[in-house]
Design a protein around this motif. Sequence first.
Motif, PDB file in Angstrom:
ATOM      1  N   SER A   1      10.144  23.575 -12.360  1.00  0.00           N
ATOM      2  CA  SER A   1       9.504  22.316 -11.978  1.00  0.00           C
ATOM      3  C   SER A   1       8.063  22.274 -12.457  1.00  0.00           C
ATOM      4  N   CYS A   2       7.607  21.062 -12.751  1.00  0.00           N
ATOM      5  CA  CYS A   2       6.290  20.855 -13.353  1.00  0.00           C
ATOM      6  C   CYS A   2       5.169  21.259 -12.397  1.00  0.00           C
ATOM      7  N   PRO A   3       4.242  22.126 -12.823  1.00  0.00           N
ATOM      8  CA  PRO A   3       3.157  22.556 -11.941  1.00  0.00           C
ATOM      9  C   PRO A   3       2.143  21.443 -11.666  1.00  0.00           C
ATOM     10  N   VAL A   4       2.200  20.376 -12.449  1.00  0.00           N
ATOM     11  CA  VAL A   4       1.245  19.277 -12.266  1.00  0.00           C
ATOM     12  C   VAL A   4       1.802  18.211 -11.326  1.00  0.00           C
ATOM     13  N   CYS A   5       3.038  17.730 -11.590  1.00  0.00           N
ATOM     14  CA  CYS A   5       3.572  16.605 -10.806  1.00  0.00           C
ATOM     15  C   CYS A   5       4.807  16.961  -9.984  1.00  0.00           C
ATOM     16  N   GLY A   6       5.346  18.174 -10.179  1.00  0.00           N
ATOM     17  CA  GLY A   6       6.470  18.608  -9.358  1.00  0.00           C
ATOM     18  C   GLY A   6       7.840  18.181  -9.853  1.00  0.00           C
TER      19      GLY A   6
ATOM     20  N   LYS B   1       8.594  21.380 -20.778  1.00  0.00           N
ATOM     21  CA  LYS B   1       7.757  20.187 -20.868  1.00  0.00           C
ATOM     22  C   LYS B   1       8.103  19.234 -19.751  1.00  0.00           C
ATOM     23  N   CYS B   2       7.124  18.423 -19.409  1.00  0.00           N
ATOM     24  CA  CYS B   2       7.332  17.365 -18.435  1.00  0.00           C
ATOM     25  C   CYS B   2       6.830  16.072 -19.066  1.00  0.00           C
ATOM     26  N   GLU B   3       7.781  15.187 -19.396  1.00  0.00           N
ATOM     27  CA  GLU B   3       7.398  13.930 -20.045  1.00  0.00           C
ATOM     28  C   GLU B   3       6.792  12.960 -19.026  1.00  0.00           C
ATOM     29  N   HIS B   4       7.030  13.255 -17.739  1.00  0.00           N
ATOM     30  CA  HIS B   4       6.522  12.362 -16.695  1.00  0.00           C
ATOM     31  C   HIS B   4       4.992  12.355 -16.692  1.00  0.00           C
ATOM     32  N   CYS B   5       4.406  13.561 -16.788  1.00  0.00           N
ATOM     33  CA  CYS B   5       2.946  13.627 -16.765  1.00  0.00           C
ATOM     34  C   CYS B   5       2.384  14.227 -18.053  1.00  0.00           C
ATOM     35  N   GLN B   6       3.237  14.368 -19.052  1.00  0.00           N
ATOM     36  CA  GLN B   6       2.835  14.899 -20.350  1.00  0.00           C
ATOM     37  C   GLN B   6       2.197  16.288 -20.250  1.00  0.00           C
ATOM     38  N   SER B   7       2.913  17.178 -19.584  1.00  0.00           N
ATOM     39  CA  SER B   7       2.488  18.577 -19.524  1.00  0.00           C
ATOM     40  C   SER B   7       3.484  19.423 -20.299  1.00  0.00           C
ATOM     41  N   ALA B   8       3.021  20.570 -20.765  1.00  0.00           N
ATOM     42  CA  ALA B   8       3.914  21.492 -21.456  1.00  0.00           C
ATOM     43  C   ALA B   8       3.301  22.873 -21.420  1.00  0.00           C
TER      44      ALA B   8
HETATM   45 ZN   LIG Z   1       4.834  16.693 -14.707  1.00  0.00          ZN
END
Ligand SMILES: [Zn+2]
Length: 355
Positions: free
Chosen positions: A306-311, A292-299
Motif C-alpha cells: 500500500s502507498c506510504p503517501v495516500c494508503g 507505483k501509486c497513480e492516485h498520488c503519483q508516488s513510486a
Molecule cells: Zn498514493
Amino acid sequence: MKACNESLKDLAIIHDEENMDTFVSLYFDGRDEHFIRNREKAVESVLNREELETFMKTMEKIKTYLEGHKPSDIAVFASDKHDYFEVVSFPAEVENALVVDTAPYIRPLAEFADEWQAYTLVLLNSNHAKIFTFSCGEITEEEELSAHIKNRHKKGGMSQARFQRLRKGSIHAFLKDVVEELTRTAEKDIILAGPGEAKKTFYEMLPKNLQEGVLSVVDVDMGGEREIFEESHEIMAEREKEERIELLEVIKKDILTNGLAVYGIPATLNAAKNGQVEVLLVEKDYKQRGWKCEHCQSAGDGILASCPVCGKETAEADIVEELVRFAEETDSLVEFTSNEDIKRIGHVAGLLRYK
Ligand SMILES: [Zn+2]
C-alpha cells in the motif's frame, strides 16, 4: 498519426487514478499477427473482471484500427475506460510488445526519440536550395528556394570579367536569402550538403551562432537526396554517441565535486519527481522491480503493498519506466546509454537544474 517525440509528454501524464490496469500499449511491426493474439490470451488470463472488460473493448478498437489502416512500425496507446486512443509512427523497425498497465508504457518510445533527434539539413548549390527539418527520422518541414542565374554569357555581350562579377553578386544574393530562411527555421544541429563550393561560401555567410550549430559539411549531388538522408542520420547517431559520452563525463565530474549531479534509483527518482532533472541518463535495457501509486503519483523501488503517501493499494512497476515518465512529464532531456560506467554509478543518473 504523430511523430515519436510529439506525444511523449501527454503519454507521460495520463494514467488510471484507481491503479487499475486499463491502458494498452501496443508496439507493432505490422507483420506478426500471431503475436497480438498470443499476448491477448496471456493478458486475458490474468486480469480481474473489470479490467478484462476494459481490455477487451480497448483491443476491439485497436484491432479495428489495424484492419482499416494496415500500418507498420507504429505504437498504439489506448484505453476504452479513459476514452483514449493515440497512434505514433516510427521511421524504423519496432520491436513488438503489448503491455497492459495503469498508464501508457513509454520507454521504447523515449528510446526512439532519443535515437532520432531533430536536425536540419540544407542541400544547396549556387542557385537552388532545399531546407529539410527532420524530427524522429521523418521530414516535418521542407522549404525550397531557387534563383535564376544565367550560367553563360552571350558572345559579344558583357565582358567576361564584368559578367563574373555580376554572377558572383547574384549568387551572393541568393545565398543570403537561404541564410535568412535558415535563421528562421534552425538554431543548431545543422548539416550542410551539396556539390561544389556553394556550401562553403554559404557556411562563411552564416552568423556565428549558426556556424557553431553546423555539425557536418557533406559533398553530394543535388539529386542525391536518399543518400544524404541516410548519411545525415548516421552523422546524427554519431553526434548522439559523443554527446552521451560527454554527458557521462560531466556527471562523473559533478559527482566528484559534489556539484549538480544525482545518481542511483532513489535519489534520481526523487529529483525527477520534483522536476529538478535537466538531463536524465538511463542504462539501456535495465529494469528494476518497484511499486507505483497513480492516485498520488508516488513510486519507489522494492515491493510495497500500500502507498506510504495516500494508503491506496499500489501497482507493480518497473521503476525505470516510472523514472522516465517523471522525467518526460517535467521536460527533462532523456538519454539512454549502454556505457559500462552507468552501471557502476547506479544504472541511472541525472544532471540537475538546481539543487
Ligand atoms: Zn498514493
